[in-house]
Design a protein around this motif. Sequence first.
Motif, short mmCIF file in Angstrom:
data_model
loop_
_atom_site.label_atom_id
_atom_site.label_comp_id
_atom_site.label_asym_id
_atom_site.label_seq_id
_atom_site.Cartn_x
_atom_site.Cartn_y
_atom_site.Cartn_z
N TRP A 1 0.83 -1.20 0.00
CA TRP A 1 0.00 0.00 0.00
C TRP A 1 0.86 1.25 0.00
N MET A 2 1.91 1.27 0.83
CA MET A 2 2.78 2.44 0.89
C MET A 2 3.52 2.65 -0.43
N LEU A 3 3.95 1.57 -1.07
CA LEU A 3 4.61 1.70 -2.37
C LEU A 3 3.66 2.23 -3.43
N GLN A 4 2.40 1.80 -3.39
CA GLN A 4 1.42 2.33 -4.33
C GLN A 4 1.18 3.83 -4.09
N GLU B 1 -0.60 12.26 -9.39
CA GLU B 1 -1.93 11.84 -9.82
C GLU B 1 -3.00 12.16 -8.79
N GLU B 2 -2.62 12.63 -7.61
CA GLU B 2 -3.60 12.91 -6.57
C GLU B 2 -4.29 14.24 -6.84
N ASP B 3 -5.60 14.27 -6.63
CA ASP B 3 -6.38 15.49 -6.80
C ASP B 3 -6.24 16.33 -5.53
#
Length: 75
Positions: A52-55, A64-66
């Motif tokens: 999860w942390m790597l993603q 890519e985060e809004d």
Amino acid sequence: MKDFFEAIQSLFVDVLFAPYDALRALELESWWAANFMSWIFIIIGFVAFIYWMLQLKGYAANNEEDKSISSHSYL
């Protein structure tokens, strides 16, 4: 009706909880062996957390985060 509930009791006590009784007896000999399922779940949790942390790191690196302030109407 009493026989029905005694059958349910017998199923759980004699059959379904038998592995837990075996682990309880094994704990007197080896604590590590008695808790092997706990260790497996802990390892699975660590692997999932690292994935999860790597993603999240990958999404942060690609921007890519809004991050717009107008994401929610109350902001």
